[in-house]
Scaffold this motif. Sequence first.
Motif, PDB file in Angstrom:
ATOM      1  N   VAL A 247       0.849  -1.088  -0.084  1.00 19.66           N
ATOM      2  CA  VAL A 247      -0.102   0.034   0.095  1.00 19.66           C
ATOM      3  C   VAL A 247       0.791   1.077  -0.007  1.00 19.66           C
ATOM      4  CG1 VAL A 247      -2.146  -1.143   1.083  1.00 19.66           C
ATOM      5  CG2 VAL A 247      -0.068  -0.104   2.653  1.00 19.66           C
ATOM      6  N   GLY A 248       0.318   2.511  -0.325  1.00 17.15           N
ATOM      7  CA  GLY A 248       1.085   3.810  -0.192  1.00 17.15           C
ATOM      8  C   GLY A 248       0.908   3.997   1.243  1.00 17.15           C
ATOM      9  N   ILE A 249       1.839   4.931   1.839  1.00 14.80           N
ATOM     10  CA  ILE A 249       1.747   5.289   3.130  1.00 14.80           C
ATOM     11  C   ILE A 249       2.009   6.801   2.930  1.00 14.80           C
ATOM     12  CG2 ILE A 249       2.310   3.189   4.329  1.00 14.80           C
ATOM     13  CD1 ILE A 249       5.063   4.561   4.985  1.00 14.80           C
ATOM     14  N   ASP A 250       1.455   7.584   4.005  1.00 13.35           N
ATOM     15  CA  ASP A 250       1.935   8.954   4.044  1.00 13.35           C
ATOM     16  C   ASP A 250       3.337   9.099   4.746  1.00 13.35           C
ATOM     17  OD1 ASP A 250       1.245   8.109   6.657  1.00 13.35           O
ATOM     18  OD2 ASP A 250       0.353   9.754   7.171  1.00 13.35           O
ATOM     19  N   ALA A 251       3.627   8.534   5.831  1.00 18.16           N
ATOM     20  CA  ALA A 251       4.848   8.836   6.319  1.00 18.16           C
ATOM     21  C   ALA A 251       5.178   7.864   7.556  1.00 18.16           C
ATOM     22  CB  ALA A 251       5.253  10.113   6.741  1.00 18.16           C
ATOM     23  N   CYS A 341      18.512  25.211  12.138  1.00 16.66           N
ATOM     24  CA  CYS A 341      16.972  24.638  11.913  1.00 16.66           C
ATOM     25  C   CYS A 341      16.868  24.186  10.711  1.00 16.66           C
ATOM     26  CB  CYS A 341      16.137  25.745  12.077  1.00 16.66           C
ATOM     27  SG  CYS A 341      16.017  26.595  13.707  1.00 16.66           S
ATOM     28  N   ASN A 342      17.399  24.373   9.554  1.00 13.66           N
ATOM     29  CA  ASN A 342      17.446  23.721   8.316  1.00 13.66           C
ATOM     30  C   ASN A 342      17.877  22.248   8.227  1.00 13.66           C
ATOM     31  OD1 ASN A 342      15.709  25.719   6.868  1.00 13.66           O
ATOM     32  ND2 ASN A 342      17.660  26.682   6.247  1.00 13.66           N
ATOM     33  N   ALA A 343      18.843  22.243   8.998  1.00 13.78           N
ATOM     34  CA  ALA A 343      19.610  20.864   9.352  1.00 13.78           C
ATOM     35  C   ALA A 343      18.695  20.025  10.143  1.00 13.78           C
ATOM     36  CB  ALA A 343      21.007  21.000   9.785  1.00 13.78           C
ATOM     37  N   TYR A 344      18.045  20.409  11.253  1.00 13.80           N
ATOM     38  CA  TYR A 344      17.288  19.895  12.046  1.00 13.80           C
ATOM     39  C   TYR A 344      15.987  19.420  11.553  1.00 13.80           C
ATOM     40  CZ  TYR A 344      14.474  18.782  16.446  1.00 13.80           C
ATOM     41  OH  TYR A 344      13.994  17.841  17.188  1.00 13.80           O
ATOM     42  N   ALA A 345      15.345  20.229  10.532  1.00 10.15           N
ATOM     43  CA  ALA A 345      14.131  19.865   9.807  1.00 10.15           C
ATOM     44  C   ALA A 345      13.097  19.433  10.678  1.00 10.15           C
ATOM     45  CB  ALA A 345      14.440  18.775   8.769  1.00 10.15           C
ATOM     46  N   ALA A 346      12.801  20.331  11.585  1.00 10.27           N
ATOM     47  CA  ALA A 346      11.627  20.201  12.540  1.00 10.27           C
ATOM     48  C   ALA A 346      10.267  19.648  12.126  1.00 10.27           C
ATOM     49  CB  ALA A 346      11.707  21.176  13.553  1.00 10.27           C
ATOM     50  N   GLU A 347       9.479  18.908  12.742  1.00  9.27           N
ATOM     51  CA  GLU A 347       8.127  18.523  12.537  1.00  9.27           C
ATOM     52  C   GLU A 347       7.404  19.919  12.523  1.00  9.27           C
ATOM     53  OE1 GLU A 347       4.433  16.115  14.234  1.00  9.27           O
ATOM     54  OE2 GLU A 347       6.072  16.576  15.494  1.00  9.27           O
ATOM     55  N   ALA A 366      11.026  22.032   6.937  1.00  8.78           N
ATOM     56  CA  ALA A 366      10.437  22.041   8.244  1.00  8.78           C
ATOM     57  C   ALA A 366       8.966  21.430   7.744  1.00  8.78           C
ATOM     58  CB  ALA A 366      10.097  23.364   8.899  1.00  8.78           C
ATOM     59  N   GLY A 367       8.106  20.736   8.840  1.00 14.10           N
ATOM     60  CA  GLY A 367       6.883  20.067   8.477  1.00 14.10           C
ATOM     61  C   GLY A 367       5.899  21.427   8.193  1.00 14.10           C
ATOM     62  N   ALA A 368       6.004  22.300   9.258  1.00 16.46           N
ATOM     63  CA  ALA A 368       5.060  23.425   9.390  1.00 16.46           C
ATOM     64  C   ALA A 368       5.868  24.473  10.157  1.00 16.46           C
ATOM     65  CB  ALA A 368       3.827  23.099  10.055  1.00 16.46           C
ATOM     66  N   PRO A 391       6.009  15.660   8.814  1.00 14.22           N
ATOM     67  CA  PRO A 391       7.223  14.667   8.803  1.00 14.22           C
ATOM     68  C   PRO A 391       8.029  15.080  10.177  1.00 14.22           C
ATOM     69  CG  PRO A 391       7.409  16.510   7.378  1.00 14.22           C
ATOM     70  CD  PRO A 391       6.104  16.607   7.723  1.00 14.22           C
ATOM     71  N   THR A 392       8.466  13.890  10.693  1.00  9.70           N
ATOM     72  CA  THR A 392       9.417  13.978  11.843  1.00  9.70           C
ATOM     73  C   THR A 392      10.730  13.408  11.632  1.00  9.70           C
ATOM     74  OG1 THR A 392       8.703  11.841  12.671  1.00  9.70           O
ATOM     75  CG2 THR A 392       7.255  13.730  13.305  1.00  9.70           C
ATOM     76  N   SER A 393      11.506  13.425  12.777  1.00  6.08           N
ATOM     77  CA  SER A 393      12.931  12.887  12.686  1.00  6.08           C
ATOM     78  C   SER A 393      13.897  13.496  11.557  1.00  6.08           C
ATOM     79  CB  SER A 393      12.756  11.373  12.708  1.00  6.08           C
ATOM     80  OG  SER A 393      11.854  10.719  13.660  1.00  6.08           O
ATOM     81  N   GLY A 394      13.653  14.594  11.232  1.00  9.90           N
ATOM     82  CA  GLY A 394      14.534  14.991  10.017  1.00  9.90           C
ATOM     83  C   GLY A 394      13.798  14.802   8.724  1.00  9.90           C
ATOM     84  N   THR A 395      12.956  14.017   8.457  1.00 12.58           N
ATOM     85  CA  THR A 395      12.431  13.798   7.554  1.00 12.58           C
ATOM     86  C   THR A 395      11.843  15.063   6.426  1.00 12.58           C
ATOM     87  OG1 THR A 395      10.532  12.945   7.983  1.00 12.58           O
ATOM     88  CG2 THR A 395      12.111  11.106   7.871  1.00 12.58           C
ATOM     89  N   ALA A 396      11.665  16.081   7.099  1.00 14.47           N
ATOM     90  CA  ALA A 396      11.227  17.174   6.307  1.00 14.47           C
ATOM     91  C   ALA A 396      12.252  17.810   5.431  1.00 14.47           C
ATOM     92  CB  ALA A 396      11.021  18.254   7.381  1.00 14.47           C
ATOM     93  N   LEU A 397      13.352  17.280   5.338  1.00 17.12           N
ATOM     94  CA  LEU A 397      14.447  17.483   4.471  1.00 17.12           C
ATOM     95  C   LEU A 397      13.938  17.091   3.171  1.00 17.12           C
ATOM     96  CD1 LEU A 397      17.607  16.470   6.564  1.00 17.12           C
ATOM     97  CD2 LEU A 397      17.358  18.683   5.564  1.00 17.12           C
ATOM     98  N   HIS A 398      13.119  15.860   2.866  1.00 16.27           N
ATOM     99  CA  HIS A 398      12.606  15.442   1.665  1.00 16.27           C
ATOM    100  C   HIS A 398      10.947  15.187   1.708  1.00 16.27           C
ATOM    101  CE1 HIS A 398      12.318  11.423   3.473  1.00 16.27           C
ATOM    102  NE2 HIS A 398      13.440  11.703   3.942  1.00 16.27           N
ATOM    103  N   ALA A 399      10.283  15.249   2.851  1.00 22.61           N
ATOM    104  CA  ALA A 399       8.997  14.821   2.981  1.00 22.61           C
ATOM    105  C   ALA A 399       8.132  16.098   3.096  1.00 22.61           C
ATOM    106  CB  ALA A 399       8.857  13.851   4.015  1.00 22.61           C
ATOM    107  N   SER A 400       6.877  15.721   2.945  1.00 19.43           N
ATOM    108  CA  SER A 400       5.838  16.991   3.355  1.00 19.43           C
ATOM    109  C   SER A 400       4.966  16.576   4.311  1.00 19.43           C
ATOM    110  CB  SER A 400       5.039  17.340   1.869  1.00 19.43           C
ATOM    111  OG  SER A 400       5.923  17.621   0.863  1.00 19.43           O
ATOM    112  N   GLY A 401       4.153  17.437   4.717  1.00 19.30           N
ATOM    113  CA  GLY A 401       3.010  16.914   5.627  1.00 19.30           C
ATOM    114  C   GLY A 401       1.791  16.458   4.905  1.00 19.30           C
TER     115      GLY A 401
END
Length: 452
Positions: A247-251, A341-347, A366-368, A391-401
């Motif tokens: 299946v597809g997942i959001d994250a 902050c850009n490296a942390y990529a916070a949720e 950042a997620g938001a 996105p959490t755990s730094g995945t906002a570097l490549h992922a979206s909410g």
Amino acid sequence: MTTNESTVFEQLATLDWRGQELSAAQLKLTLPRPEVNAQTAADVVSQIIERVRREGMTALVQLAAQFDKVELEHTRVPAKELERALEQLDPQVRAGLEESIARARTFAAAQLPQDTTVDYPNGASVTQRWVPVTRVGLYVPGGLAVYPSSVIMNAVPAQAAGVSSLALVSPPQREFGGLPHPTILAAAQLLGITEVHAVGGAQAIAALAYGVNMPEDPRGGIDPVDVISGPGNLFVATAKRLVKGVVGIDAEAGPTEIAILADRTARADLIAADMISQAEHDENAAAVLVTDDEQLAAAVRGELERQVAATKHRERVNVALSGRQSAIILVDDLAQGIEVCNAYAAEHLEIMTENASAVAAQITAAGAIFVGDYAPVSLGDYCAGSNHVLPTSGTALHASGLNVNTFLKAVQVINYGQDALNDVAAHVVNLANAEDLPAHGDAVKARYSNNR
């Protein structure tokens, strides 16, 4: 790089990065993150998934008894229970949910992408058409808190995308006779979700991914879905990772997190309140302050000491703030703070600085982003109109909410006639031969061989 601890609210570490030039790689290695044993979870979750695939509803009932301490005959929540939950819902809570739904629907509707067509010579065209997936599974967690807001955040963008079949799953609660929390049921009823199942954890993800067939039961089982969305604990996130592809997942959502970028103009009391608001989620929640003002950092410690003592979930908050995932990071200036902050990529990233909007425009991960004193993360959790599944755990570097596109597929439609194909036929043949795939070229030449 040194780690010091203040005498004021000593549990929260300070990372002093002033005067240091840290590469992106160094930042990734040293940023505060939670410690998670993903392999142990994967072993347990794999066994649960296989058991659900093999035993179906029997496994779901037995796992509910084992993990949730409830006795179930079936997972499906009767329609009358959804209706009753809404009828008994506190009117003020209902008003809050309705406002949240209205704002979320407005934002989701604005996200809908438009079909795009490009025309080429001789009547050729290529179209990208957006099509909703058919069926979606929405996971709403239970555990330490109740999350009717997650019902809204998951369901509204799926509905806006045009998804025709929604199945909501949420852990059964012993306190409520094996049903999910009544506020979750009420939110589902408000949104018109008629299929709700009392099942949680990795077993819920497995049931949504592979389905549970029960043709002999008039209530039916659980039909498999195309996409699963929604946050959960480590076991839920691991299960989503293991079924991805089926299946597809959001994250793969990890523990929640907040980062706050602040300068001397920021209010220490607001910063402390917002850090506490995230830390109360669970003991693995992360709260990180990035600032170039040492006096502000000390003031925040004082506010934390005062406010944590007065908050309801102080024990949980203390554990979260004392964990390796939480810290105050001292930087030389805002430029370095933005880099961190850009490296942390916070949720969730709050900007509490002078010219906050201009600073926010420099954030690329950042997620938001919450701009200024009057946009706390809790606003986004409920009534901003934005989505809180991020996105959490730094995945906002490549992922979206979570958004409408999570539930849409882009289908390309190629429409070429004989003359249009003839314009590029030689190029197709030559490129096919260059890749040593001559049959590809032959498929084009066949259309002209008999001059049809």
